[in-house]
Design a protein around this motif. Structure first.
Motif, short mmCIF file in Angstrom:
data_model
loop_
_atom_site.label_atom_id
_atom_site.label_comp_id
_atom_site.label_asym_id
_atom_site.label_seq_id
_atom_site.Cartn_x
_atom_site.Cartn_y
_atom_site.Cartn_z
N PHE B 24 1.61 38.30 17.73
CA PHE B 24 2.70 38.17 18.58
C PHE B 24 3.39 39.49 19.26
N PRO B 25 3.33 40.60 18.80
CA PRO B 25 3.82 41.77 19.73
C PRO B 25 3.14 41.78 20.69
N VAL B 26 1.93 41.55 20.64
CA VAL B 26 1.00 41.95 21.91
C VAL B 26 1.35 40.86 22.95
N PHE B 27 1.43 39.64 22.59
CA PHE B 27 1.91 38.33 23.47
C PHE B 27 3.11 39.04 24.12
N TRP B 28 3.95 39.39 23.39
CA TRP B 28 5.52 39.43 23.76
C TRP B 28 5.46 40.66 24.73
N VAL B 29 4.75 41.76 24.48
CA VAL B 29 4.72 42.78 25.29
C VAL B 29 4.02 42.62 26.60
N VAL B 30 3.15 41.73 26.74
CA VAL B 30 2.39 41.18 28.02
C VAL B 30 3.30 40.40 28.74
N MET B 31 3.76 39.62 28.07
CA MET B 31 4.91 38.51 28.92
C MET B 31 5.97 39.56 29.46
N THR B 32 6.54 40.44 28.53
CA THR B 32 7.61 41.11 28.92
C THR B 32 7.37 41.83 30.49
N SER B 33 5.84 42.33 30.32
CA SER B 33 5.49 43.33 31.42
C SER B 33 5.70 42.50 32.68
N LEU B 34 5.46 41.19 32.58
CA LEU B 34 5.42 40.35 33.91
C LEU B 34 6.72 39.84 34.24
N LYS B 35 7.87 40.12 33.62
CA LYS B 35 9.03 39.23 33.62
C LYS B 35 10.05 40.23 34.72
N PRO B 36 10.71 39.32 35.43
CA PRO B 36 11.58 40.07 36.28
C PRO B 36 12.74 40.63 35.45
N PRO B 37 13.56 41.51 36.04
CA PRO B 37 14.68 42.24 35.25
C PRO B 37 15.79 41.11 34.52
N THR B 38 15.98 40.07 35.26
CA THR B 38 16.72 38.97 34.78
C THR B 38 16.55 38.46 33.58
N ASP B 39 15.13 38.33 33.27
CA ASP B 39 14.68 37.77 32.10
C ASP B 39 14.69 38.70 30.48
N TYR B 251 13.11 47.53 29.83
CA TYR B 251 12.12 46.88 28.86
C TYR B 251 10.89 46.25 29.75
N GLY B 252 11.09 45.65 30.66
CA GLY B 252 9.67 45.44 31.61
C GLY B 252 8.92 46.56 31.92
N VAL B 253 9.46 47.49 32.44
CA VAL B 253 8.60 48.74 32.60
C VAL B 253 7.95 49.37 31.57
N GLN B 254 8.67 49.41 30.44
CA GLN B 254 8.22 49.95 29.23
C GLN B 254 7.11 48.95 28.56
N ALA B 255 7.14 47.81 28.94
CA ALA B 255 6.09 46.82 28.59
C ALA B 255 4.88 47.11 29.50
N ALA B 256 5.20 47.14 30.77
CA ALA B 256 3.87 47.21 31.61
C ALA B 256 3.18 48.66 31.16
N LEU B 257 3.99 49.68 31.04
CA LEU B 257 3.25 50.92 30.51
C LEU B 257 2.49 50.77 29.30
#
Lengths: 365, 287
Positions: B24-39, B251-257
């Motif tokens: 689940f954490p992996v899924f969440w990080v991957v999803m967050t890395s693709l989210k626009p800031p509003t999400d 959060y999105g940028v952190q997730a991307a890294l």
């Protein structure tokens, strides 16, 4: 034996070898000479120091004191590779990632021999050892006997000055062990190799050895030809260790008639009486025969019969304690538990031991 | 060897639960890395991004990429941190394994160990890193190792060496010493017998230990934070920097890294997975 050892050059000379592991003394004051071209067997129970001795000779364990001379060179401090010895380990220690061919060829490849020379030697040896069919296989797919032969091949391919064999047959079943030990013996004789073989099995030692070195608690107890070791063991423990069923040891006294066992005096022709009034009498099971009750040297009652195939081991209760004797199956077959019998001892085969020091008193011829 | 057991419904349920917790954490990080800031911070949480974007990833290399969403304040790209992490983690891991192999073979084959030896070797790991970080800063500033890769690598090697030594020792212990002794009698020197026989035969264990040590070094935060100022930086330190005064945590940028940081581990794990099954038992399986 003494004459032989002075005329044949020694391939190995150990002088005052010592090794301790912490407080435990593994080997103490071991001095020994191995004549070249012979099969010497290092016989001892588990923990007697056999493996430690072989590993010190191979340079795999540094001795705490003493000197190791191989083929006339002092190699006490030399690296294993510079000693010109081969060793077969009790776990064989084949290279698990190499095929049978790769294992046997390894020492030659390390020595950078030409590939065609390596190939010729490996195939020639594989034929002698009858392992042509496992050359392309990994050790884990081989049977115990095949692995054993590959390990032997890896040692033989080098033609070293001395072969050290640490219980090389211990992992095999009884049938194969007897077959392979005869083969080992033949290979050694034919090529005139110098073998130093460690084993806890006295019958293996008696079967193959020119000379047996009996080791106990890291000390040499006796060095002798196999038959002499059996006939004249240096002490009571050596007598018990060599021979099955075990030698009978009973308290005895010297009497005018001959012998006195548990108060019974009788003549015993051929018995070589020691210079002691009281001693421990050692009687090998085959040196006793059973006769009808009342006609023997002492009386006994049969307590147990154990068939050994061609022999039967018979246990008998006597006034001097329980004794075991062996004899041909057909002769003992008539006896049953509870039978009263008489026992007759073979005088010349009897041994006398000092009861206190346990040393052999009987003079050796 | 593990045997293949039939998959009963109960077993399947347990496995599914374990997988869910792990992934689940992996899924969440991957999803967050693709989210626009509003999400990122939306309530209720958005599981799958409404409009998937690679802007977070672009920000890692071009700090102005999020300005399209009205976010600014990211000061530096993540490139130096990625290169710094690679340099420090790879070199420190190689050194730790090399020294660890030498000491593992020494301890297993040539040393007379007392019952205190494991304690002495592992004692360096018994303090919380925070307790020794400050003394290290003081010592390292005295010898000019602050804010240098040499200093960071040195401390990573020092910190991971007890692990690599002790793990590798268990693999060497499991290998019958007679195999390398046979090589010594067959003409190899002691050193070459260990290099050409002992080490190749514990290959699986070496791979597993390397992976473990690399993960430790790759994800290390504390020492990298206190020992670096400007010229040295690593991914975990960079992750902590994605906080802006105006938009809070990115959060999105952190997730991307984080997604980028996972990639080398996944690739390495895949490459050596054949060796891991046995290696990860930490040498407990006898052959």
């Amino acid at each position: 034996m003494k004459d032989l050892q002075t005329t044949i050059p020694a391939v190995l000379r150990l002088d005052g070898l010592e090794k301790r592991f912490g407080a435990a003394e593994a080997v103490s004051d071991l001095s020994l000479e191995l004549p070249a071209g012979s099969m010497t067997v290092l016989l001892g129970a588990a923990g007697a120091g056999k493996t430690t001795t072989l590993k010190m000779i191979a340079g795999l364990e540094p001795p705490d004191a003493g000197r190791i001379e191989i083929a006339g060179l002092d190699l006490t401090e030399a690296e294993p590779k510079d000693r010109n010895v081969a060793m077969i380990f009790d776990n064989l220690a084949l290279y698990p990632n190499l095929t049978g061919y790769g294992n046997i060829a390894y020492p030659l490849r390390v020595a950078r021999q030409a590939p065609e020379v390596v190939d010729r030697k490996v195939r020639q040896l594989a034929q002698v050892l009858k392992i042509g069919h496992v050359l392309e296989r990994l050790p884990k797919t081989m049977s115990g006997g095949e692995r054993q032969r590959v390990a032997l091949g890896r040692a033989l391919v080098r033609d070293p000055a001395l072969f050290l064999l640490d219980e090389p047959l211990s992992s095999l079943d009884a049938m194969l062990r007897i077959e392979l030990r005869a083969e080992l013996r033949r290979l050694q004789r034919e090529a005139g190799h110098s073998f130093f073989l460690a084993t806890p099995d006295f019958s293996e030692a008696l079967a193959v050895a020119d000379t047996v070195v009996l080791l106990r608690a890291g000390r040499v107890v006796q060095v002798d030809a196999p038959q002499r070791l059996y006939d004249y063991p240096a002490d009571m423990e050596a007598a018990r260790f060599v021979g099955a069923p075990q030698i009978n040891l009973v308290p005895a006294r010297f009497a005018a008639e001959g012998l006195e066992l548990a108060g019974q005096r009788f003549a015993c022709p051929g018995f070589r009486a020691p210079r002691a009034a009281a001693f421990t009498l050692g009687i090998r099971p085959e040196a006793i025969s059973a006769v009808p009750a009342g006609t023997g040297m002492i009386d006994a009652t049969v307590t147990d019969l154990e068939p050994l195939g061609h022999l039967i081991a018979l246990s008998a209760a006597t006034a001097a304690g329980e004794m075991r004797l062996t004899g041909p199956a057909e002769r003992f077959a008539a006896h049953a538990e509870g039978d009263a019998i008489g026992l007759v001892f073979d005088g010349p085969a009897l041994l006398a031991f000092d009861t206190a020091t346990e040393r052999l008193l009987t003079a050796r011829p | 060897m593990m045997q293949n057991r039939p998959l009963t419904p109960l077993l399947a349920l347990v496995l599914a639960a374990a997988l869910a917790v792990t992934l689940f954490p992996v899924f969440w990080v991957v999803m967050t890395s693709l989210k626009p800031p509003t999400d990122w911070n939306a309530a209720p949480a958005i599981w799958v991004p409404s409009e998937p974007t690679l802007a977070n990833f672009r920000t890692l290399f071009d700090p102005s990429a999020l300005e399209a969403y009205g976010l600014s304040g990211v000061s530096q790209p993540a490139t130096p941190a990625i290169l710094g992490s690679l340099l420090a983690a790879v070199l420190a891991t190689l050194l730790s394994i090399a020294i660890g192999l030498a000491s593992a073979i020494g301890l297993s084959r040539y040393a007379k160990l007392s019952k205190w030896t494991p304690l002495v070797i592992l004692s360096g790991r018994m303090f919380p890193p925070a307790a020794i970080a400050v003394p290290f800063v003081i010592m390292f500033s005295a010898v000019n190792l602050i804010d240098s890769y040499a200093g960071l690598i040195a401390i990573y090697v020092a910190v991971t060496l007890p692990f690599s030594t002790w793990m590798l020792k268990s693999f060497v212990d499991d290998l019958p010493r007679e195999i390398e002794q046979a090589a010594m009698l067959d003409g190899r020197s002691r050193l070459m017998a260990h290099l050409l026989v002992t080490i190749p035969l514990i290959k699986g264990g070496v791979f597993a230990t390397t992976m473990f040590i690399f993960i430790l070094n790759w994800s290390e935060f504390m020492f990298a934070l206190v020992l670096s100022y400007t010229s040295v930086t690593t991914i975990p330190v960079q992750l902590a920097k994605y906080v802006t005064a105006t938009a809070g945590t990115l959060y999105g940028v952190q997730a991307a890294l984080a997604v980028l940081a996972m990639l080398p581990l996944i690739l390495a794990g895949y490459a050596i997975q054949g060796h891991l099954a046995r290696g990860m038992t930490f040498g407990a399986v006898k052959r």
